[in-house]
Design a protein around this motif. Sequence first.
Motif: not given
Length: 133
Positions: A24-29, A88-93, A100-107
């Motif tokens: 689920w986390i992988f697919l959300t990412a 600009r591109d955003i690089f999350l880690y 990181v998935t939670r952050a990208s989902k919010s973005l």
Amino acid sequence: MNLLVSVILVIVLWILFAGGSWLWIFLTATKTGNLVKADEFAKRITEENGQIVDVRELSAYKRSHIMGARSIPSVNFTQGKSGLRKDRDIFLYDDRLKEVTRASKSLKKQGYDKNKIFILRGGYNQYQGKTTK
């Protein structure tokens, strides 16, 4: 015999739950950003003028982080306080894929383009580029 069957059943259910959670986390990412391997992540950081964001807690960031990264814990993203530029591109880690998935989902919910969000697959420990110590 019933005890053995019960133990095996609990173990199988736990494995299914853990695997399902990870999937689920992988697919959300993949729906909210671009998962990239560590070597591609490092290459993109050096070639592009992007924003590198460490979503781990501040204590982990202070111990060591990718050169040029800024610390924005994942909780800030859910509050809409990232302060990142949309052009600009955003690089999350992170150490794991979960935060990181939670952050990208919010973005993505805040209107950021999925094609400009890059997520380090495998976490910070996989990164081989320049870091602070």
